[in-house]
Write a protein that holds these residues in place. Structure first.
Motif, short mmCIF file in Angstrom:
data_model
loop_
_atom_site.label_atom_id
_atom_site.label_comp_id
_atom_site.label_asym_id
_atom_site.label_seq_id
_atom_site.Cartn_x
_atom_site.Cartn_y
_atom_site.Cartn_z
N GLN A 291 -3.53 -3.97 11.30
CA GLN A 291 -4.37 -5.10 10.95
C GLN A 291 -4.30 -6.24 11.95
O GLN A 291 -3.33 -6.37 12.69
CB GLN A 291 -4.01 -5.60 9.55
CG GLN A 291 -2.54 -5.66 9.30
CD GLN A 291 -2.19 -5.35 7.85
OE1 GLN A 291 -2.99 -4.83 7.09
NE2 GLN A 291 -0.99 -5.69 7.48
N ALA B 76 1.68 1.55 0.66
CA ALA B 76 1.20 0.35 -0.04
C ALA B 76 0.83 -0.75 0.95
O ALA B 76 1.44 -0.87 2.01
CB ALA B 76 2.31 -0.15 -0.96
N ASN B 77 -0.19 -1.53 0.61
CA ASN B 77 -0.58 -2.66 1.47
C ASN B 77 -1.43 -3.62 0.65
O ASN B 77 -2.44 -3.22 0.07
CB ASN B 77 -1.39 -2.14 2.66
CG ASN B 77 -1.75 -3.26 3.64
OD1 ASN B 77 -1.36 -4.41 3.43
ND2 ASN B 77 -2.47 -2.92 4.67
N VAL B 78 -1.04 -4.89 0.62
CA VAL B 78 -1.81 -5.86 -0.17
C VAL B 78 -2.91 -6.51 0.66
O VAL B 78 -3.74 -7.23 0.12
CB VAL B 78 -0.89 -6.96 -0.75
CG1 VAL B 78 0.20 -6.37 -1.63
CG2 VAL B 78 -0.28 -7.83 0.35
N THR B 79 -2.93 -6.28 1.97
CA THR B 79 -3.89 -6.96 2.84
C THR B 79 -5.32 -6.47 2.60
O THR B 79 -5.54 -5.27 2.42
CB THR B 79 -3.55 -6.69 4.32
OG1 THR B 79 -2.18 -6.89 4.50
CG2 THR B 79 -4.32 -7.60 5.24
N LEU C 173 -2.90 -14.16 3.63
CA LEU C 173 -1.50 -14.12 3.22
C LEU C 173 -0.81 -15.39 3.70
O LEU C 173 -1.19 -15.94 4.74
CB LEU C 173 -0.80 -12.89 3.79
CG LEU C 173 -1.11 -11.54 3.13
CD1 LEU C 173 -0.39 -10.41 3.86
CD2 LEU C 173 -0.74 -11.55 1.65
N ALA D 192 5.38 -15.64 4.58
CA ALA D 192 5.74 -14.42 3.84
C ALA D 192 5.33 -13.13 4.53
O ALA D 192 5.80 -12.06 4.16
CB ALA D 192 5.10 -14.48 2.45
N SER D 193 4.43 -13.21 5.52
CA SER D 193 3.94 -11.98 6.15
C SER D 193 4.35 -11.93 7.61
O SER D 193 4.55 -12.97 8.25
CB SER D 193 2.41 -11.93 6.05
OG SER D 193 1.84 -13.07 6.66
N SER D 194 4.42 -10.72 8.16
CA SER D 194 4.81 -10.60 9.57
C SER D 194 3.77 -11.26 10.47
O SER D 194 4.12 -11.97 11.42
CB SER D 194 4.99 -9.13 9.94
OG SER D 194 3.81 -8.40 9.74
N SER D 195 2.48 -11.07 10.15
CA SER D 195 1.43 -11.72 10.95
C SER D 195 1.56 -13.22 10.87
O SER D 195 1.43 -13.94 11.87
CB SER D 195 0.05 -11.33 10.43
OG SER D 195 -0.12 -9.97 10.47
N ALA E 130 9.17 -8.31 8.89
CA ALA E 130 9.21 -8.93 7.56
C ALA E 130 9.55 -7.86 6.52
O ALA E 130 8.67 -7.36 5.81
CB ALA E 130 7.86 -9.59 7.25
N ILE F 28 6.80 -9.18 1.26
CA ILE F 28 5.60 -9.21 0.40
C ILE F 28 5.79 -8.31 -0.80
O ILE F 28 5.52 -8.70 -1.92
CB ILE F 28 4.36 -8.77 1.21
CG1 ILE F 28 4.18 -9.76 2.36
CG2 ILE F 28 3.14 -8.60 0.33
CD1 ILE F 28 2.85 -10.35 2.55
N GLU F 29 6.23 -7.09 -0.52
CA GLU F 29 6.51 -6.11 -1.57
C GLU F 29 7.80 -5.40 -1.20
O GLU F 29 8.01 -5.11 -0.01
CB GLU F 29 5.41 -5.05 -1.64
CG GLU F 29 4.07 -5.54 -2.16
CD GLU F 29 3.12 -4.36 -2.33
OE1 GLU F 29 2.78 -4.03 -3.46
OE2 GLU F 29 2.73 -3.76 -1.30
N SER G 243 7.67 -2.25 1.35
CA SER G 243 7.10 -2.19 2.70
C SER G 243 7.69 -3.24 3.63
O SER G 243 8.26 -4.24 3.20
CB SER G 243 5.58 -2.34 2.64
OG SER G 243 5.26 -3.49 1.90
N GLY H 72 6.51 -5.43 7.13
CA GLY H 72 5.46 -5.80 8.09
C GLY H 72 6.08 -5.98 9.46
O GLY H 72 7.21 -6.46 9.59
N VAL I 229 1.88 -2.15 8.70
CA VAL I 229 2.69 -2.19 7.47
C VAL I 229 3.34 -0.82 7.32
O VAL I 229 2.65 0.19 7.19
CB VAL I 229 1.83 -2.52 6.24
CG1 VAL I 229 2.69 -2.51 4.98
CG2 VAL I 229 1.15 -3.86 6.40
C1 PHB Z 1 3.21 -8.11 6.45
O1 PHB Z 1 2.43 -8.38 7.36
O2 PHB Z 1 4.38 -8.51 6.50
C2 PHB Z 1 2.74 -7.31 5.28
C3 PHB Z 1 1.39 -7.31 4.94
C4 PHB Z 1 0.98 -6.58 3.83
C5 PHB Z 1 1.90 -5.86 3.08
C6 PHB Z 1 3.23 -5.88 3.42
C7 PHB Z 1 3.66 -6.60 4.53
O3 PHB Z 1 1.47 -5.15 2.01
#
Ligand code: PHB
Length: 262
Positions: free
Chosen positions: A116, A138-141, A147, A151-154, A204, A208-209, A212, A214, A233
């Motif tokens: 992403q 899994a991915n919440v993006t 985000l 809290a997120s690597s990005s 990260a 986030i979850e 996973s 990031g 992710v």
């Molecule tokens: C992240 O960028 O840290 C990241 C983004 C979405 C996720 C998990 C980690 O589901």
């Protein structure tokens, strides 16, 4: 009162009787749409936007006439393709996304996990592209989803390589937890940002979850300013070395492609 209402109708920036401008009301109407709430009745929009039903129906009707919203056969309202078209064609995110896509496809094919691209917008990481294979985890993006920076690597990449004012604003909190691992203490976040600058990338794990991790690297313009974060992710305990090499290689490619088009 009647005169004010007429003035409000005649002038796009005049205030309504309740004191908010037409622009504010339009924004509130559009902001009732979210990644998970894409179709609503005009009545629901009015309630969520805090507008009287009559105003909501009128504004929605005008936006439908202009093509910015669309009314389906089920009478429910959706964001119109015209709004997508206007927003997309002139945005600088489009150029970045187009330059990035071939390199993102390469990362996705090699790493086989979500890939992403995010930019900084209004103190959030805003995702402008996401590629996912059929067996990615899994991915919440979401594309056009946000985000939090802490809290997120990005977000950590955009924050660590962003300007001081941004960093102080975010460090001042609140730093809301999204999982048990999200850094919520300003000192811990400061240390994490130092680490990101030293390593040149952000990890990260579980921020986030729980399931996973990031992993993100910066994408820079020709002046060295970070303009985006490229990330994958991974499953929580996956090895990161291979993905990191691919991310760095792709980031250099995107930077060259952006430079070449200038
Ligand atoms: C992240 O960028 O840290 C990241 C983004 C979405 C996720 C998990 C980690 O589901």
């Amino acid at each position: 009162m009647a005169l004010r209402a007429i003035a409000w109708h005649a002038d796009g920036v005049a205030n309504s009787p309740s004191g908010d401008s037409v622009t504010e009301r339009l924004v509130r109407v559009l902001e009732t749409f979210t990644p998970t709430r894409t179709a609503q009745t005009a009545t629901e929009i009015g309630r969520r936007a805090g507008l009287p039903a009559s105003s909501a129906h009128r504004i929605v009707g005008e936006l439908v006439d202009a093509g910015l919203l669309e009314r389906g056969e089920d009478r429910r309202i959706r964001v119109g393709m015209r709004l997508w078209e206007l927003a997309t064609r002139s945005s600088h995110a489009l150029r970045l996304r187009q330059a990035a896509l071939p390199f993102m496809e390469h990362v996705q094919a090699r790493v086989r996990e979500h890939t992403q691209l995010a930019i900084l917008d209004q103190d959030d990481a805003l995702f402008v592209e996401r590629l996912s294979g059929p067996d990615a985890g899994a991915n919440v993006t979401r594309v056009a989803g946000r985000l939090p920076l802490h809290a997120s690597s990005s977000g950590l990449v955009l924050l660590a390589f962003g300007d001081r004012e941004l960093q102080e604003r975010v460090l001042a909190g609140p730093l809301k937890p999204l999982s048990r691992a999200t850094p919520t203490d300003p000192q811990a976040l400061r240390r994490k940002l130092d680490e990101v600058r030293t390593l040149g990338h952000a990890l990260a794990p579980g921020y986030i979850e729980d399931v996973s991790t990031g992993l993100a690297v910066p994408v820079r313009d020709e002046t060295g300013r970070t303009v985006a974060a490229l990330s994958v992710v991974l499953p929580r305990d996956a090895q990161t070395e291979f993905a990191l090499v691919e991310l760095y290689r792709a980031a250099r490619g995107i930077e060259r492609a952006m430079g070449a088009r200038r």
